[in-house]
Design a protein around this motif. Structure first.
Motif, PDB file in Angstrom:
ATOM      1  N   TYR A  21       1.479  -1.207  -0.159  1.00 24.73           N
ATOM      2  CA  TYR A  21       0.154  -0.277  -0.039  1.00 24.73           C
ATOM      3  C   TYR A  21       1.073   1.299  -0.047  1.00 24.73           C
ATOM      4  O   TYR A  21       0.316   2.277   0.038  1.00 24.73           O
ATOM      5  CB  TYR A  21      -0.985   0.377   0.929  1.00 24.73           C
ATOM      6  CG  TYR A  21      -1.980  -0.618   1.470  1.00 24.73           C
ATOM      7  CD1 TYR A  21      -2.977  -1.721  -0.132  1.00 24.73           C
ATOM      8  CD2 TYR A  21      -2.270  -1.659   2.859  1.00 24.73           C
ATOM      9  CE1 TYR A  21      -3.077  -2.590   0.577  1.00 24.73           C
ATOM     10  CE2 TYR A  21      -3.580  -2.406   2.124  1.00 24.73           C
ATOM     11  CZ  TYR A  21      -3.809  -2.858   1.102  1.00 24.73           C
ATOM     12  OH  TYR A  21      -4.916  -4.234   1.503  1.00 24.73           O
ATOM     13  N   CYS A  64      -5.433   4.711   2.797  1.00 22.76           N
ATOM     14  CA  CYS A  64      -5.263   4.638   4.310  1.00 22.76           C
ATOM     15  C   CYS A  64      -4.091   5.373   4.723  1.00 22.76           C
ATOM     16  O   CYS A  64      -3.325   5.726   4.282  1.00 22.76           O
ATOM     17  CB  CYS A  64      -4.744   3.174   4.649  1.00 22.76           C
ATOM     18  SG  CYS A  64      -3.645   2.811   6.112  1.00 22.76           S
ATOM     19  N   ASN A 106      -1.941  -7.581  12.116  1.00 22.44           N
ATOM     20  CA  ASN A 106      -2.948  -6.422  12.007  1.00 22.44           C
ATOM     21  C   ASN A 106      -3.294  -6.044  13.704  1.00 22.44           C
ATOM     22  O   ASN A 106      -4.372  -5.664  13.538  1.00 22.44           O
ATOM     23  CB  ASN A 106      -3.678  -5.760  11.134  1.00 22.44           C
ATOM     24  CG  ASN A 106      -3.884  -5.971   9.944  1.00 22.44           C
ATOM     25  OD1 ASN A 106      -2.911  -6.780   9.393  1.00 22.44           O
ATOM     26  ND2 ASN A 106      -3.835  -4.899   8.596  1.00 22.44           N
ATOM     27  N   CYS A 115      -3.613   2.285  12.655  1.00 18.73           N
ATOM     28  CA  CYS A 115      -4.196   0.920  12.137  1.00 18.73           C
ATOM     29  C   CYS A 115      -5.388   0.691  12.831  1.00 18.73           C
ATOM     30  O   CYS A 115      -5.870   0.259  13.936  1.00 18.73           O
ATOM     31  CB  CYS A 115      -3.814  -0.639  11.925  1.00 18.73           C
ATOM     32  SG  CYS A 115      -4.604  -1.464  11.311  1.00 18.73           S
ATOM     33  N   SER A 116      -6.270   0.692  12.159  1.00 18.12           N
ATOM     34  CA  SER A 116      -7.605   0.580  12.837  1.00 18.12           C
ATOM     35  C   SER A 116      -7.419  -0.636  13.349  1.00 18.12           C
ATOM     36  O   SER A 116      -8.592  -1.400  14.375  1.00 18.12           O
ATOM     37  CB  SER A 116      -9.306   0.844  11.795  1.00 18.12           C
ATOM     38  OG  SER A 116      -9.051   0.442  10.698  1.00 18.12           O
ATOM     39  N   LEU A 117      -7.541  -1.222  12.449  1.00 21.19           N
ATOM     40  CA  LEU A 117      -7.461  -2.766  12.776  1.00 21.19           C
ATOM     41  C   LEU A 117      -7.038  -3.313  14.419  1.00 21.19           C
ATOM     42  O   LEU A 117      -7.740  -3.370  15.245  1.00 21.19           O
ATOM     43  CB  LEU A 117      -7.557  -3.855  12.131  1.00 21.19           C
ATOM     44  CG  LEU A 117      -8.418  -4.465  11.108  1.00 21.19           C
ATOM     45  CD1 LEU A 117      -7.999  -4.893   9.788  1.00 21.19           C
ATOM     46  CD2 LEU A 117      -9.265  -4.801  11.648  1.00 21.19           C
ATOM     47  N   CYS A 148     -11.219  -2.984   9.188  1.00 25.70           N
ATOM     48  CA  CYS A 148     -10.265  -2.169   8.338  1.00 25.70           C
ATOM     49  C   CYS A 148     -11.200  -0.793   8.018  1.00 25.70           C
ATOM     50  O   CYS A 148     -11.745  -0.793   7.033  1.00 25.70           O
ATOM     51  CB  CYS A 148      -9.633  -2.524   7.547  1.00 25.70           C
ATOM     52  SG  CYS A 148      -8.849  -1.911   6.369  1.00 25.70           S
ATOM     53  N   GLU A 149     -10.862   0.462   8.637  1.00 25.96           N
ATOM     54  CA  GLU A 149     -11.445   1.161   7.484  1.00 25.96           C
ATOM     55  C   GLU A 149     -10.699   1.866   6.185  1.00 25.96           C
ATOM     56  O   GLU A 149     -12.125   3.090   6.154  1.00 25.96           O
ATOM     57  CB  GLU A 149     -10.497   2.922   8.885  1.00 25.96           C
ATOM     58  CG  GLU A 149      -9.586   3.483   8.079  1.00 25.96           C
ATOM     59  CD  GLU A 149      -9.033   4.224   9.156  1.00 25.96           C
ATOM     60  OE1 GLU A 149      -8.263   4.013  10.712  1.00 25.96           O
ATOM     61  OE2 GLU A 149      -8.821   5.497   8.791  1.00 25.96           O
ATOM     62  N   VAL A 150     -10.350   1.073   6.009  1.00 24.83           N
ATOM     63  CA  VAL A 150     -10.417   0.995   4.386  1.00 24.83           C
ATOM     64  C   VAL A 150     -11.650   0.501   3.330  1.00 24.83           C
ATOM     65  O   VAL A 150     -12.171   1.302   2.499  1.00 24.83           O
ATOM     66  CB  VAL A 150      -9.016   1.262   3.702  1.00 24.83           C
ATOM     67  CG1 VAL A 150      -9.109   0.863   2.062  1.00 24.83           C
ATOM     68  CG2 VAL A 150      -7.725   1.896   4.592  1.00 24.83           C
ATOM     69  N   VAL A 210       2.330   0.226   8.539  1.00 27.78           N
ATOM     70  CA  VAL A 210       2.078   0.697   9.447  1.00 27.78           C
ATOM     71  C   VAL A 210       3.044   0.066  11.136  1.00 27.78           C
ATOM     72  O   VAL A 210       3.428  -1.258  10.997  1.00 27.78           O
ATOM     73  CB  VAL A 210       0.693   0.308   9.261  1.00 27.78           C
ATOM     74  CG1 VAL A 210       0.086   1.450   8.333  1.00 27.78           C
ATOM     75  CG2 VAL A 210       0.429  -1.012   9.766  1.00 27.78           C
ATOM     76  N   GLU A 255     -10.791  -8.331   4.183  1.00 28.10           N
ATOM     77  CA  GLU A 255     -11.063  -7.477   5.106  1.00 28.10           C
ATOM     78  C   GLU A 255     -12.481  -6.670   4.505  1.00 28.10           C
ATOM     79  O   GLU A 255     -12.785  -6.142   5.182  1.00 28.10           O
ATOM     80  CB  GLU A 255      -9.809  -6.632   5.386  1.00 28.10           C
ATOM     81  CG  GLU A 255      -9.020  -7.221   5.784  1.00 28.10           C
ATOM     82  CD  GLU A 255      -7.305  -6.328   5.732  1.00 28.10           C
ATOM     83  OE1 GLU A 255      -8.083  -4.688   5.594  1.00 28.10           O
ATOM     84  OE2 GLU A 255      -6.485  -7.139   6.123  1.00 28.10           O
ATOM     85  N   HIS A 282      -3.193   5.877   7.342  1.00 28.24           N
ATOM     86  CA  HIS A 282      -2.027   5.810   8.479  1.00 28.24           C
ATOM     87  C   HIS A 282      -1.070   4.940   7.141  1.00 28.24           C
ATOM     88  O   HIS A 282       0.225   5.730   7.241  1.00 28.24           O
ATOM     89  CB  HIS A 282      -2.585   4.436   9.104  1.00 28.24           C
ATOM     90  CG  HIS A 282      -3.320   4.485  10.234  1.00 28.24           C
ATOM     91  ND1 HIS A 282      -3.916   5.501  10.676  1.00 28.24           N
ATOM     92  CD2 HIS A 282      -4.906   3.963   9.345  1.00 28.24           C
ATOM     93  CE1 HIS A 282      -4.994   5.605  11.344  1.00 28.24           C
ATOM     94  NE2 HIS A 282      -5.732   4.853  10.601  1.00 28.24           N
ATOM     95  N   MET A 283      -1.263   4.549   5.999  1.00 25.75           N
ATOM     96  CA  MET A 283       0.545   4.080   5.350  1.00 25.75           C
ATOM     97  C   MET A 283       0.706   5.314   4.887  1.00 25.75           C
ATOM     98  O   MET A 283       1.502   5.491   4.314  1.00 25.75           O
ATOM     99  CB  MET A 283      -0.316   3.038   3.572  1.00 25.75           C
ATOM    100  CG  MET A 283      -0.878   1.995   4.742  1.00 25.75           C
ATOM    101  SD  MET A 283       0.829   0.534   4.991  1.00 25.75           S
ATOM    102  CE  MET A 283       0.128  -0.859   5.503  1.00 25.75           C
TER     103      MET A 283
HETATM  104  S1  SF4 Z   1      -5.572  -0.528   5.167  1.00 28.44           S
HETATM  105 FE1  SF4 Z   1      -5.054   0.347   6.892  1.00 28.44          FE
HETATM  106  S2  SF4 Z   1      -6.369   0.416   7.802  1.00 28.44           S
HETATM  107 FE2  SF4 Z   1      -6.891  -0.892   6.369  1.00 28.44          FE
HETATM  108  S3  SF4 Z   1      -5.446  -2.599   7.759  1.00 28.44           S
HETATM  109 FE3  SF4 Z   1      -4.606  -2.337   6.360  1.00 28.44          FE
HETATM  110  S4  SF4 Z   1      -3.106  -0.242   7.656  1.00 28.44           S
HETATM  111 FE4  SF4 Z   1      -5.184  -1.236   9.093  1.00 28.44          FE
END
Ligand code: SF4
Length: 338
Positions: free
Chosen positions: A61, A293, A150, A122-124, A207-209, A97, A235, A295-296
């Protein structure tokens, strides 16, 4: 109101010449006017890597200028964990992350593991704590806990064995038990439960994405792009998974594209993944809905350069947590792929 366009930086010719072969790899996804903004950082990072005896591991990502520009090893969480366990380099820079950097540190306790931005979460991973896992164990005595990678090291330390989206079913079935607790991703747990006779008790992380994609999005993509082959990440919700042509980890999706070469394809996952795969397959048409994402995206070239210049941010895991967490990751790595 007048709009002023940013002037591209003036980059020395020798720098541009050194990074020209890299630009050849990304020219289909990075326009020429954007490249000078990346060139100096890429050149400096390549030099710093040699000086620091560092290796850069980048998740699928990460943006193309990182993924194709400075990374030594790219892949999904499982591939990065495996490669982190194998590397001879003194320093690992994890472009991903925080939990990924922790996993690399667990597998390389004597090495320096850096993450360019400590806020890359990471939301997870943030949906569950070690105390939550202890409560789950009290509620389901004797039921093994399988944690997605995660998760924080603290959660891994309360875990019997880790898994990734690429090996979750193999890990669960390797335990030889009728019931498991699988955390923290509710959708991944439900999607895996549909493939196995093992009963799966899920947590409520998302996962918020991937949770933002809907089955209606898939219907609209198919209507707007006839013949498109839909690849989805596990996910995503079970409804999205049911609407897809293929479901797999980011590595699984990449392998599908390489092997089947669908002329028109969409990857239902974080949007840099499509850019990175598209850069390698200019002959295929990629439909690119974009869910980023956040965070990424905290990982940037200037951040990587700073990490190598200042040797920050070094990941540390307390010994009492590291030992059981490492065991859970190593048990996962010992499970044979299906
Ligand atoms: S895409 Fe972002 S929020 Fe989703 S699992 Fe991966 S690091 Fe976590």
């Amino acid at each position: 109101m007048a709009t002023t366009l940013a002037t591209p930086p003036v980059v020395p010719a020798d720098v541009l010449a050194r990074v020209a072969p890299i630009y050849d790899r990304v020219r289909t996804v990075i326009p020429p006017f954007e490249w000078p903004a990346f060139a100096e950082d890429i050149d400096a990072i390549l030099r710093l890597k040699r000086e620091r005896d560092a290796v850069i591991l980048a998740h699928n990502y990460q943006t193309p200028e990182i993924f194709h520009g400075v990374a030594d090893i790219v892949g999904d969480s499982l591939a990065l964990a495996r490669e982190a366990a194998r590397t001879d380099a003194s320093v690992i820079v994890l472009c991903g992350v925080h939990f990924m950097a922790e996993t690399a540190k667990l597998l390389n306790p004597s090495k320096t593991v850096l993450i360019p931005d400590l806020e890359a979460g990471c939301s997870l991973a943030e949906s569950i704590t070690g105390a939550d896992v202890r409560l789950l164990r009290q509620r389901y005595p004797g039921v093994p806990v399988v944690s997605y990678v995660n998760t924080s090291a603290e959660v891994k330390a309360e875990t019997d064995v880790c898994c990734t989206s690429g090996n979750a079913r193999a890990v669960i079935e390797s335990l030889g038990v009728p019931r498991v607790i699988m955390l923290p991703d509710e959708y991944l747990a439900r999607n895996i439960a549909a493939q196995t006779s093992v009963e799966v008790i899920a947590w409520h992380g998302r996962c918020e994405v991937h949770e933002r994609f809907s089955a209606d999005d898939i219907r609209q993509l198919r209507a707007g792009h006839p013949g498109v082959v839909v690849l989805a990440h596990p996910e995503c919700s079970p409804e999205v998974v049911a609407a897809a042509d293929f479901v797999g980890s980011t590595q699984g999706m990449n392998d599908y594209v390489v092997q089947k070469r669908p002329p028109r394809v969409v990857l239902i996952t974080e949007c840099s993944m499509s850019d990175n795969v598209a850069a390698q397959h200019p002959e295929l048409e990629f439909v690119r809905p974009c869910n980023l994402c956040p965070h990424m995206k905290r990982i940037t070239l200037p951040g990587i350069r700073r990490a190598l210049e200042t040797m920050t941010h070094a990941i540390e895991v307390p010994a009492a947590i590291a030992a059981p967490a490492r065991r859970a990751v190593e048990r996962m790595l010992a499970v044979k792929p299906r």
